[in-house]
Motif scaffolding. Sequence first.
Motif, PDB file in Angstrom:
ATOM      1  N   THR A   8       0.839  -1.188   0.000  1.00 24.84           N
ATOM      2  CA  THR A   8       0.000   0.000   0.000  1.00 24.84           C
ATOM      3  C   THR A   8       0.877   1.241   0.000  1.00 24.84           C
ATOM      4  O   THR A   8       2.062   1.187   0.343  1.00 24.84           O
ATOM      5  N   HIS A  10       0.658   3.604   2.054  1.00 24.18           N
ATOM      6  CA  HIS A  10       1.020   3.828   3.452  1.00 24.18           C
ATOM      7  C   HIS A  10       2.257   3.021   3.853  1.00 24.18           C
ATOM      8  O   HIS A  10       3.159   3.543   4.514  1.00 24.18           O
ATOM      9  N   ASP A  41      -3.830   0.938  -4.232  1.00 25.42           N
ATOM     10  CA  ASP A  41      -4.458   0.473  -2.995  1.00 25.42           C
ATOM     11  C   ASP A  41      -5.747  -0.310  -3.253  1.00 25.42           C
ATOM     12  O   ASP A  41      -6.053  -1.254  -2.526  1.00 25.42           O
ATOM     13  N   ALA A  64     -10.827  -6.619   7.518  1.00 21.81           N
ATOM     14  CA  ALA A  64     -10.959  -5.159   7.585  1.00 21.81           C
ATOM     15  C   ALA A  64      -9.930  -4.577   8.547  1.00 21.81           C
ATOM     16  O   ALA A  64      -9.309  -3.548   8.263  1.00 21.81           O
ATOM     17  N   GLN A  65      -9.716  -5.247   9.661  1.00 18.87           N
ATOM     18  CA  GLN A  65      -8.731  -4.782  10.629  1.00 18.87           C
ATOM     19  C   GLN A  65      -7.318  -4.819  10.037  1.00 18.87           C
ATOM     20  O   GLN A  65      -6.539  -3.886  10.216  1.00 18.87           O
ATOM     21  N   ARG A  68      -6.903  -1.922   7.652  1.00 17.76           N
ATOM     22  CA  ARG A  68      -6.704  -0.655   8.371  1.00 17.76           C
ATOM     23  C   ARG A  68      -5.262  -0.521   8.841  1.00 17.76           C
ATOM     24  O   ARG A  68      -4.662   0.539   8.734  1.00 17.76           O
ATOM     25  N   ARG A  69      -4.697  -1.628   9.363  1.00 17.67           N
ATOM     26  CA  ARG A  69      -3.304  -1.599   9.815  1.00 17.67           C
ATOM     27  C   ARG A  69      -2.348  -1.321   8.665  1.00 17.67           C
ATOM     28  O   ARG A  69      -1.269  -0.781   8.860  1.00 17.67           O
ATOM     29  N   GLY A  71      -2.986   0.659   6.263  1.00 16.73           N
ATOM     30  CA  GLY A  71      -3.192   2.023   5.801  1.00 16.73           C
ATOM     31  C   GLY A  71      -4.150   2.167   4.639  1.00 16.73           C
ATOM     32  O   GLY A  71      -4.173   3.214   3.991  1.00 16.73           O
ATOM     33  N   ALA A  73      -7.557   3.021   2.993  1.00  9.65           N
ATOM     34  CA  ALA A  73      -8.685   3.884   3.359  1.00  9.65           C
ATOM     35  C   ALA A  73      -9.942   3.049   3.582  1.00  9.65           C
ATOM     36  O   ALA A  73     -10.156   2.025   2.924  1.00  9.65           O
ATOM     37  N   LYS A  74     -10.782   3.492   4.511  1.00  9.04           N
ATOM     38  CA  LYS A  74     -11.991   2.752   4.873  1.00  9.04           C
ATOM     39  C   LYS A  74     -12.896   2.496   3.669  1.00  9.04           C
ATOM     40  O   LYS A  74     -13.429   1.406   3.510  1.00  9.04           O
ATOM     41  N   ALA A  77     -11.363  -0.245   1.564  1.00 10.08           N
ATOM     42  CA  ALA A  77     -11.492  -1.531   2.267  1.00 10.08           C
ATOM     43  C   ALA A  77     -12.928  -2.028   2.202  1.00 10.08           C
ATOM     44  O   ALA A  77     -13.173  -3.211   1.915  1.00 10.08           O
ATOM     45  N   ASP A  78     -13.887  -1.141   2.450  1.00  8.42           N
ATOM     46  CA  ASP A  78     -15.299  -1.539   2.414  1.00  8.42           C
ATOM     47  C   ASP A  78     -15.692  -2.064   1.038  1.00  8.42           C
ATOM     48  O   ASP A  78     -16.417  -3.056   0.926  1.00  8.42           O
TER      49      ASP A  78
END
Length: 157
Positions: A8, A10, A41, A64-65, A68-69, A71, A73-74, A77-78
């Motif tokens: 990613t 991030h 991403d 999902a967790q 997030r770790r 980096g 974006a929500k 990921a969703d």
Amino acid sequence: MLTDRARTKHELGARLRQKGVADEIAERVLARFDEVGLIDDEAFAGAWVRSRHRHSGLGRRAIAQELRRKGVAKEIADEALTEVDDGAEAERARELVDRKLRTVTLGGPDERRKVAQRLVGMLARKGYPPGVAYGVVRTALAEHGAEEDELGPPDLD
């Protein structure tokens, strides 16, 4: 880092900062990588979801967790997590339970209850919702001789 697996933005940014690269230079490098398609991403999230669900047996919550770790974006990921619907999640949970049941001897009701608790716990740690975990375990144990009322009430949501 990019030769091992997809990363990613991030992750790459953190690694550049760790190596002492100035923030403005890191931003330009990352922008260029994004521009030429070396980092994406959205593609990363989709591949991660498929891989972690199929090969590691993780549920949507755990994946999902992880995203997030890393980096992601929500929103990204969703969107990627829509690949794993309720049916696919329940099916994968059942595969995990069936695999564990092959190595367990189911005796009486007390032993079946202990096995059920362990299986539900295993699924919870892998990110499956309580209702899915309990329902899958209940169905699997019923097919192995457990009585309907032995494992408690049928709905746990």
